[in-house]
Design a protein around this motif. Structure first.
Motif, PDB file in Angstrom:
ATOM      1  N   CYS B 280       0.743  -1.125   0.033  1.00  0.00           N
ATOM      2  CA  CYS B 280      -0.062  -0.063  -0.007  1.00  0.00           C
ATOM      3  C   CYS B 280       0.860   1.367   0.056  1.00  0.00           C
ATOM      4  O   CYS B 280       0.498   2.496  -0.482  1.00  0.00           O
ATOM      5  CB  CYS B 280      -0.893   0.075   1.209  1.00  0.00           C
ATOM      6  N   PRO B 293      -3.501   2.098  -1.974  1.00  0.00           N
ATOM      7  CA  PRO B 293      -4.025   3.040  -1.371  1.00  0.00           C
ATOM      8  C   PRO B 293      -3.582   3.872  -0.035  1.00  0.00           C
ATOM      9  O   PRO B 293      -4.210   5.018  -0.034  1.00  0.00           O
ATOM     10  CB  PRO B 293      -5.152   2.281  -0.898  1.00  0.00           C
ATOM     11  N   GLN B 322     -10.639   4.208   5.085  1.00  0.00           N
ATOM     12  CA  GLN B 322      -9.891   2.903   4.870  1.00  0.00           C
ATOM     13  C   GLN B 322      -8.987   2.776   6.171  1.00  0.00           C
ATOM     14  O   GLN B 322      -8.202   1.843   6.246  1.00  0.00           O
ATOM     15  CB  GLN B 322      -9.114   2.994   3.569  1.00  0.00           C
ATOM     16  N   GLN B 324      -9.492   1.497   8.866  1.00  0.00           N
ATOM     17  CA  GLN B 324      -9.693   0.230   9.563  1.00  0.00           C
ATOM     18  C   GLN B 324      -8.654  -0.759   8.905  1.00  0.00           C
ATOM     19  O   GLN B 324      -8.276  -1.743   9.618  1.00  0.00           O
ATOM     20  CB  GLN B 324     -11.097  -0.383   9.431  1.00  0.00           C
ATOM     21  N   LEU B 325      -8.261  -0.686   7.476  1.00  0.00           N
ATOM     22  CA  LEU B 325      -7.352  -1.606   6.879  1.00  0.00           C
ATOM     23  C   LEU B 325      -5.987  -1.180   7.729  1.00  0.00           C
ATOM     24  O   LEU B 325      -5.258  -2.225   8.011  1.00  0.00           O
ATOM     25  CB  LEU B 325      -6.933  -1.044   5.392  1.00  0.00           C
ATOM     26  N   ALA B 328      -6.105  -3.005  11.142  1.00  0.00           N
ATOM     27  CA  ALA B 328      -5.980  -4.361  11.040  1.00  0.00           C
ATOM     28  C   ALA B 328      -4.464  -4.844  10.848  1.00  0.00           C
ATOM     29  O   ALA B 328      -3.876  -5.739  11.285  1.00  0.00           O
ATOM     30  CB  ALA B 328      -6.911  -4.920   9.917  1.00  0.00           C
ATOM     31  N   ARG B 331      -1.796  -4.114  13.894  1.00  0.00           N
ATOM     32  CA  ARG B 331      -2.566  -4.814  15.242  1.00  0.00           C
ATOM     33  C   ARG B 331      -1.257  -5.578  15.739  1.00  0.00           C
ATOM     34  O   ARG B 331      -1.220  -5.636  16.931  1.00  0.00           O
ATOM     35  CB  ARG B 331      -3.610  -5.700  14.710  1.00  0.00           C
TER      36      ARG B 331
END
Lengths: 355, 356
Positions: B280, B293, B322, B324-325, B328, B331
């Motif tokens: 990304c 992205p 985005q 939340q991408l 994740a 994490r």
């Protein structure tokens, strides 16, 4: 001692007597047979469904499962014989009308039936059971698999004889018929257990160690497996399909699986790259080399989406990408609900076309 | 006995009645001019000091209060706190002097407090005193102001303060000087706590400033800054910073750390457990392949990257749809992973095709 031995059997008989013939029990017995039997007849077809289908230990497709099936039959027949014997004894005791047996008989019954018989029966069963245990993880021939339990899917690696790198797939196991394949079982985070009832017994997958099992399918077919050790929120949604193939077919399939993704790129492939899907997923032949999530190189050729819980259709793939947690609570893949619907469709179509 | 009970009941009724008279009858004088009785003032002030001492975080939670942190804190003080507490050496306005309670000049306010106490006061604010709590749930940002206040305790003079908070002469959209004070006219702050904006395109900057303004991305400093401007003004400022060329300027970083970061970012470690950042955020193995992205982070300041990654890991970092991408993805990062990744991306040359 003598008194107790003499009293024990008849008194047990006397207590059973009044209990069975008391008012309420009689009513239950009188009403019981017809209503209870009726109930059983309704249930029978449902119970019998467990005897067949792709995920039954009683409908076997492999040598290991057949062996376990035989063990089950032996145990079941033995248990029925013992059950009949015990109940025969009870019946006999209640019909004697309270007459005590002789001391010699009582001692023979206690020593013979209480010590001798269990020792003989259990020793025989244990020897039989232990004797087939090594077969369940006998050494394989040639091909070796490594299956790793992830939350909540299966990483599958094929190591053909002499290979120095695996052919990576996911959520489906293919095995050649008539050949014993060794399967190494690993896990990354928590304990899982691989169970393909129609092909063999279950074995735990424990983080930090490699367990071994081997399977020897004896006929072509499609079987279903399941994680058999509670592993988290979506444990019950962690399934997989196993395909037993003729050896030639299997070799052709493995060659196809080893090849990079075929087909044209197009809009879907561009979206896959632009959305950074390759951070977690690999599609060999494109730039995507992620290894956190399942390898998607030949996703469309698999029997299911999301480890055995959705059909392999473009619609199911799109639904899954839009909101994985709606199908699998606790899943590690984030939702892509922010993607416009046409992009989602294009992405799903492309993934589905990866045969 | 009866007499005693009746007396108690009568006294209670009297107490309720007099209480009601004060509340509903307007007997209490709320005039700020009237002030407090000395005893009331003593009780309130003592309760305040004891409450802060009881609740302040332990000493080991105070980070290293560096000059760079103090520079950021001085800017925020200048925009958000100066109005009431006045700058070092400065007089409070006549109106502020009339507040009740009167905000002490900053030199007086910070007297006798340890950094941990100052941190607590800045984060929590003080009830019924006019001192607001930090306008964000972030637990780390107020340390920058603490770093500045420690230097005020050390006797910072007006010239030093003026140099720290100087607004650059700028020709451009309204408010440019305000933004450029921290971020630099060329988008490069020179302060590792303040992100480089020359790397980012207008679309990402718009998303960020909107997220700050609406409280979708947590930062007391940026929420305060964003709330000082109208949306149209923000659009013009974003257009300015979004059009700046990315300076081909990598940041210094420990090469060993950066090498480990490179392996992590490309999922080239033996057993990758972290999504590959490069998918990304680049850099791409193949420059022709389309961009992911994520925003451009190559060449961003190491310290800033580390802070943001920790916020992502804790789930405390918001942003656009985005976000939340990234939550994740971050994490499972360890402290070592974060240090390595921050070093790696800082050490990269910004990619030229990213700036808008």
């Amino acid at each position: 001692m003598t008194t107790r031995a003499n009293l024990s059997l008849p008194s047990a008989g006397r207590q059973a007597g009044p209990g069975l013939t008391s008012g309420s029990a009689r009513e239950r017995l009188a009403l019981g047979p017809s209503s209870q039997l009726g109930c059983w007849w309704v249930l029978a077809p449902f119970l019998l469904t467990a005897c067949d289908g792709p995920q039954s230990a009683l409908s076997t497709g492999g040598a290991d499962a057949a062996q376990l099936d035989r063990l089950f039959t032996v145990m079941l027949v033995g248990a029925v014989v013992l059950w009949l014997g015990i109940n025969g004894l009870f019946l006999y005791a209640t019909r004697r009308g309270g007459r005590p047996v002789s001391r010699g008989w009582a001692e023979a019954l206690i020593i013979g039936g209480g010590i001798g018989l269990p020792v003989v029966v259990l020793t025989a069963l244990l020897s039989y059971g232990l004797s087939i245990m090594p077969d369940q993880r006998a050494v394989g021939e040639g091909l070796r698999l490594r299956v790793t339990g992830e939350e909540f899917w299966w990483r599958v690696e094929y190591w053909p004889d002499g290979a120095d790198a695996p052919i990576v797939a996911a959520n489906e196991i293919r095995l050649p018929v008539g050949q014993r394949t060794e399967i190494e079982l690993a896990s990354t985070g928590v304990i899982h257990s691989l169970w393909l009832p129609a092909l063999g017994g279950k074995t735990d997958m424990i983080p930090g160690r490699i367990n071994r099992m081997s399977l020897h399918p004896t006929q072509e077919g499609l079987w279903r497996g399941q994680c058999a050790e509670f592993c988290g929120l979506s444990h019950a949604l962690m399934a997989l399909q196993a395909v037993a193939m003729e050896e030639g077919d299997f070799r052709d399939w493995l060659a196809r699986e080893a090849a990079p993704a075929g087909g044209a790129g197009g809009a879907g492939a561009a979206i896959f790259a632009a959305q950074g899907c390759g951070a977690c997923h690999a599609v060999r032949g494109t730039g995507a080399r992620g290894a956190v999530g399942p390898d998607l190189t030949h996703l469309g050729a698999r029997g299911s989406v999301a480890a055995g819980i959705l059909p392999m259709t473009p619609e199911a793939i799109a639904d899954w990408i839009r909101d994985p947690a709606a199908f699998k609570p606790g899943v590690r893949m984030p939702a892509y609900a922010h993607l416009p619907e046409d992009e989602l469709t294009a992405l799903a179509d492309w993934l589905w076309s990866l045969k | 006995m009866r007499t005693v009970l009746l007396t108690i009941v009568a006294l209670m009724a009297l107490a309720v009645l007099s209480g009601a008279a004060v509340v509903f009858g307007g007997l209490y004088n709320v005039s700020a001019r009237a002030g407090h009785w000395p005893i009331t003032e003593w009780v309130l002030h003592t309760a305040y000091r004891q409450s802060v001492k009881l609740r302040a975080p332990p000493e080991h939670e105070v980070p290293e209060l560096t000059d760079a942190l103090a520079a950021l804190g001085a800017r925020h003080f200048d925009r958000a706190c100066r109005q009431c507490h006045a700058a070092p050496g400065e007089e409070r306005t006549a109106t502020i002097e009339r507040m009740m309670p009167r905000p002490p000049p900053i030199e007086v306010a910070v007297r006798d407090w340890d950094p941990r106490h100052l941190g607590w006061i800045l984060r929590e604010g003080v009830k019924m005193s006019g001192m607001p709590g930090w306008p964000s749930s972030r637990q780390d940002e107020m340390w920058s102001v603490v770093a500045f206040l420690v230097r005020v305790q050390g006797g910072m003079d007006a010239q030093t303060y003026a140099a720290l908070t100087e607004t650059p002469e700028a020709r451009g959209p309204e408010g440019l000087g305000y933004c450029a004070g921290c971020h630099g006219l060329d988008g490069r702050s020179g302060n590792p706590h303040i992100p480089r904006l020359d790397l980012l395109d207008a679309a990402y900057l718009t998303e960020s400033i909107t997220a700050y303004d609406r409280g979708l991305r947590e930062s007391g400093i940026m929420s305060h800054a964003a709330s000082e401007f109208m949306p149209e003004q923000l659009d013009r400022l974003v257009a300015y910073f979004g059009s700046l060329p990315a300076a081909a300027e990598p940041q210094p970083a420990d090469p060993t750390l950066a090498a480990r970061g490179r392996d992590l970012a490309h999922a080239a470690t033996a057993d990758p457990e972290v999504p590959a950042c490069a998918a990304c955020h680049g850099p791409e193995a193949n420059p022709a392949s389309p961009m992911g992205p994520g925003p451009a982070i190559a060449g961003q300041y190491e310290t800033y990257l580390g802070t943001q990654l920790r916020l992502w890991r804790e789930g405390a970092r918001g942003g656009g749809p985005q976000a939340q991408l990234m939550r994740a993805a971050a994490r499972d990062l360890s402290d070592e992973d974060i240090a390595a990744l921050a070093a790696y991306y800082a050490s990269l040359l910004p990619s030229a095709d990213r700036d808008g």
